[in-house]
Design a protein around this motif. Structure first.
Motif, PDB file in Angstrom:
ATOM      1  N   VAL A   1       5.252  -7.690   7.544  1.00  0.00           N
ATOM      2  CA  VAL A   1       5.211  -6.386   8.204  1.00  0.00           C
ATOM      3  C   VAL A   1       5.775  -5.295   7.291  1.00  0.00           C
ATOM      4  N   MET A   2       6.704  -5.627   6.418  1.00  0.00           N
ATOM      5  CA  MET A   2       7.235  -4.657   5.470  1.00  0.00           C
ATOM      6  C   MET A   2       6.155  -4.217   4.486  1.00  0.00           C
ATOM      7  N   LEU A   3       5.417  -5.184   3.961  1.00  0.00           N
ATOM      8  CA  LEU A   3       4.353  -4.855   3.017  1.00  0.00           C
ATOM      9  C   LEU A   3       3.259  -4.046   3.694  1.00  0.00           C
ATOM     10  N   GLN A   4       2.975  -4.362   4.962  1.00  0.00           N
ATOM     11  CA  GLN A   4       1.971  -3.600   5.687  1.00  0.00           C
ATOM     12  C   GLN A   4       2.419  -2.156   5.878  1.00  0.00           C
ATOM     13  N   ARG A   5       3.687  -1.934   6.127  1.00  0.00           N
ATOM     14  CA  ARG A   5       4.180  -0.553   6.291  1.00  0.00           C
ATOM     15  C   ARG A   5       4.141   0.202   4.970  1.00  0.00           C
ATOM     16  N   ILE A   6       4.352  -0.488   3.865  1.00  0.00           N
ATOM     17  CA  ILE A   6       4.202   0.167   2.556  1.00  0.00           C
ATOM     18  C   ILE A   6       2.751   0.569   2.347  1.00  0.00           C
ATOM     19  N   LEU A   7       1.830  -0.332   2.673  1.00  0.00           N
ATOM     20  CA  LEU A   7       0.410  -0.022   2.511  1.00  0.00           C
ATOM     21  C   LEU A   7      -0.019   1.156   3.376  1.00  0.00           C
ATOM     22  N   ASP A   8       0.621   1.335   4.535  1.00  0.00           N
ATOM     23  CA  ASP A   8       0.237   2.402   5.455  1.00  0.00           C
ATOM     24  C   ASP A   8       0.770   3.773   5.053  1.00  0.00           C
ATOM     25  N   LEU A   9       1.630   3.831   4.021  1.00  0.00           N
ATOM     26  CA  LEU A   9       2.088   5.133   3.542  1.00  0.00           C
ATOM     27  C   LEU A   9       0.904   5.945   3.012  1.00  0.00           C
ATOM     28  N   PRO A  10       0.945   7.250   3.146  1.00  0.00           N
ATOM     29  CA  PRO A  10      -0.118   8.072   2.569  1.00  0.00           C
ATOM     30  C   PRO A  10      -0.234   7.841   1.060  1.00  0.00           C
ATOM     31  N   ALA A  11      -1.428   7.944   0.550  1.00  0.00           N
ATOM     32  CA  ALA A  11      -1.664   7.682  -0.873  1.00  0.00           C
ATOM     33  C   ALA A  11      -0.815   8.573  -1.765  1.00  0.00           C
ATOM     34  N   GLU A  12      -0.604   9.826  -1.342  1.00  0.00           N
ATOM     35  CA  GLU A  12       0.177  10.731  -2.185  1.00  0.00           C
ATOM     36  C   GLU A  12       1.646  10.321  -2.225  1.00  0.00           C
ATOM     37  N   VAL A  13       2.147   9.679  -1.160  1.00  0.00           N
ATOM     38  CA  VAL A  13       3.529   9.195  -1.160  1.00  0.00           C
ATOM     39  C   VAL A  13       3.658   7.999  -2.106  1.00  0.00           C
ATOM     40  N   LYS A  14       2.738   7.066  -2.009  1.00  0.00           N
ATOM     41  CA  LYS A  14       2.785   5.893  -2.888  1.00  0.00           C
ATOM     42  C   LYS A  14       2.663   6.295  -4.359  1.00  0.00           C
TER      43      LYS A  14
END
Length: 545
Positions: free
Chosen positions: A303-316
């Motif tokens: 679930v942690m990795l999924q929340r990272i993936l759900d960040l907006p592209a500009e944030v990542k």
């Protein structure tokens, strides 16, 4: 070196790693990872191994060995401070002596209720130096559950973060309590350590023990007695698949009170790694800390990795995560489409470990495995056997579904209430059901008690969850069997939609009919704002409504 698939002995449903090959290969993996470093540093290796011999394979011995090998290297960094291995050893001596003055000794049970931070590490090392029993409590337990565990386990002391003490725990009379973290001021543990006798603690008569409390998501938490690692063989097992290296900077996001977090701590110990310890998980903060600390290995739950993936592209895009060589997850299944997305965005760094509190690890999937078969749990690492057995303990044909059974050197020693798991020879039943493919890869279909019979077919929730999470509007899902007056059981799906999505139950079912057989379709679809998850990412079923 031989690959895992070449080492497998395939007969019926068994995938077995040859034990003779284990003894020959362990040294190779330990040298390759830098746990053992032949050459000019051999004298330090000998001195470090001697610490393990004299102290025993406990966290005390592991950190003594790291102190000998890399005294000036950072042992951990949390939100408030960083400490070297030598400083950690000295602080643990002070704390151990202070705790001994308060009645903690050989075999004394001490409950620890902490998030990840340096105080937890210091407490665990100090307790191990005394030969005490460390009871790792899940921070997601309710106050009533914590009180029940304290009454059952009867600890002589409770070490806890202030936030949990503020919940109004009903603790046994006379139980001593010390704070391990306070957001406003210094915790008690810091004063105990500062005032403790710095004299080196004598080696206890036997190594300390660790008890991990189960999460209690569906029942009362139970204490699982974890065995001490047997020297470096367990480290060699994980390092045979996961390419961690000595001196890595490991960010442990998953709680250390969980078996996966504890395994990461023990593995980091063998590698004299620098542990980066965030107290709470936040997806953007995780990326920022990876960039700031140049983290090379991230230990997480899906679930942690999924929340990272759900960040907006500009944030990542703001954070440089190129230092990452390993992202290892465990604790629950990760949806297949999210695995593919993670590999696409972060590269071939993803490793999935399937295991449990009772079995430690059973199999590990590599980036190559996950790219080829995103739903696989991988293959058994060095020193581990997997059997797919029927209810009588007989191997089923390759490809057939049966109960997953595991054998390795880190099977738990039973629950503190005297019960255990079913054993078939040296294989322990995990409680999950699954199958092996022709390549020896394991597929976990779900818990045996999650399976339902629908239309005369045995049906598991995992394929249904994968089909639902593949829908672009869906952010999260959990599928469970619920009683049904007509059919006995049916599936109910609890769905979290992405922000702004307007998917209806009828539209979702229309899509699922094209992908799933009729008997797998959920008959109930509930939309929730979020799923109730505990700190290790597991859905707390009793909180679903």
């Amino acid at each position: 070196m031989l690959t895992t698939s070449a080492e497998e002995v395939r007969h019926g449903g068994l995938a077995q790693v040859d034990r003779k090959e284990n003894l020959l290969n362990q040294g190779f993996y330990l040298v390759r990872s830098g746990v053992l470093a032949p050459g000019l540093r051999v004298h330090r290796d000998v001195a470090a191994v001697w610490q393990l011999v004299t102290w025993g394979p406990s966290i005390a011995g592991g950190y003594r060995a790291s102190t000998v090998r890399a005294p000036h290297q950072t042992a951990f960094a949390d939100e408030q401070r960083s400490v070297t291995f030598r400083e950690l050893d000295e602080r643990a001596n002070r704390l151990a002596n202070a705790l001994r003055d308060r009645g903690v000794g050989l075999g004394s049970p001490v409950a620890v209720l902490c998030r990840n931070h340096g105080g937890l590490i210091e407490a665990m090392v100090a307790l191990a130096k005394l030969g005490a029993t460390t009871l790792l409590l899940n921070s997601g337990l309710s106050p009533a559950q914590v009180s029940a565990v304290a009454a059952e386990q009867q600890p002589v002391l409770l070490l806890a973060d202030q936030e949990f003490l503020d919940q109004g725990l009903d603790l046994p009379a006379g139980l001593g309590v010390h704070t391990t973290w306070a957001d406003d001021g210094a915790p008690d543990l810091a004063a105990l350590t500062a005032n403790g006798d710095p004299t080196r603690v004598p080696i206890p008569g036997r190594p300390g023990r660790t008890v991990v409390m189960t999460s209690g998501t569906t029942s009362t938490p139970k204490g699982a007695r974890r065995p001490q690692p047997h020297g470096l063989s367990e480290a060699a097992s994980l390092l045979s698949v996961i390419p961690l290296r000595a001196g890595d900077r490991m960010m442990i996001s998953t709680p250390i009170f969980h078996t996966w977090g504890l395994a990461a701590l023990q593995l980091g110990m063998a590698l004299h790694a620098e542990l980066v310890l965030p107290r709470r998980f936040d997806p953007e903060t995780t990326l920022r800390m990876i960039a700031e600390h140049r983290v090379t290995a991230l230990i997480a739950v899906p679930v942690m990795l999924q929340r990272i993936l759900d960040l907006p592209a500009e944030v990542k895009a703001r954070y440089d995560t190129s230092s990452l060589r390993v992202v290892a997850y465990s604790g629950s299944a990760m949806p297949a489409d999210r695995i593919t997305q993670f590999l696409d965005e972060f590269g071939p760094v993803l490793y999935g470990l399937y295991g449990s509190t009772e079995a430690s690890w059973a199999s590990i999937s590599t980036p190559e495995d996950l790219a080829a078969e995103p739903t696989t749990a991988g293959r058994p690492p060095l020193g581990t056997r997997i059997g797919i057995l029927d209810d009588a303990g007989r191997p089923v044909p390759r490809g057939a579904v049966g109960q997953i059974c595991v054998g390795n050197g880190m099977l738990f020693e039973g629950y503190t209430n005297g019960t255990g798991k079913p054993m078939f020879g040296d294989l322990m039943a995990t409680g999950d059901r699954g199958r092996l493919d022709d390549e020896g890869r394991l597929y976990v279909l779900g818990r045996a008690d999650d399976m339902i019979v629908s239309g005369g077919e045995n049906v598991f929730p995992r394929p249904v969850e994968d089909a639902i999470t593949a829908q672009p509007e869906v952010a999260d899902v959990a599928v469970f069997g619920v009683p049904d007056e007509r059919f006995g059981h049916r599936f109910a799906a609890y769905v979290v939609l992405r922000e702004g999505a307007t998917l209806t139950a009828e539209a979702l079912l229309d899509r699922l009919r094209a992908e799933l057989p009729r008997f797998s379709l959920p008959r109930d679809i509930h939309f929730l704002d979020e799923l109730p998850r505990n700190p290790t990412g597991k859905v707390v079923r009793r909180d679903l409504s």
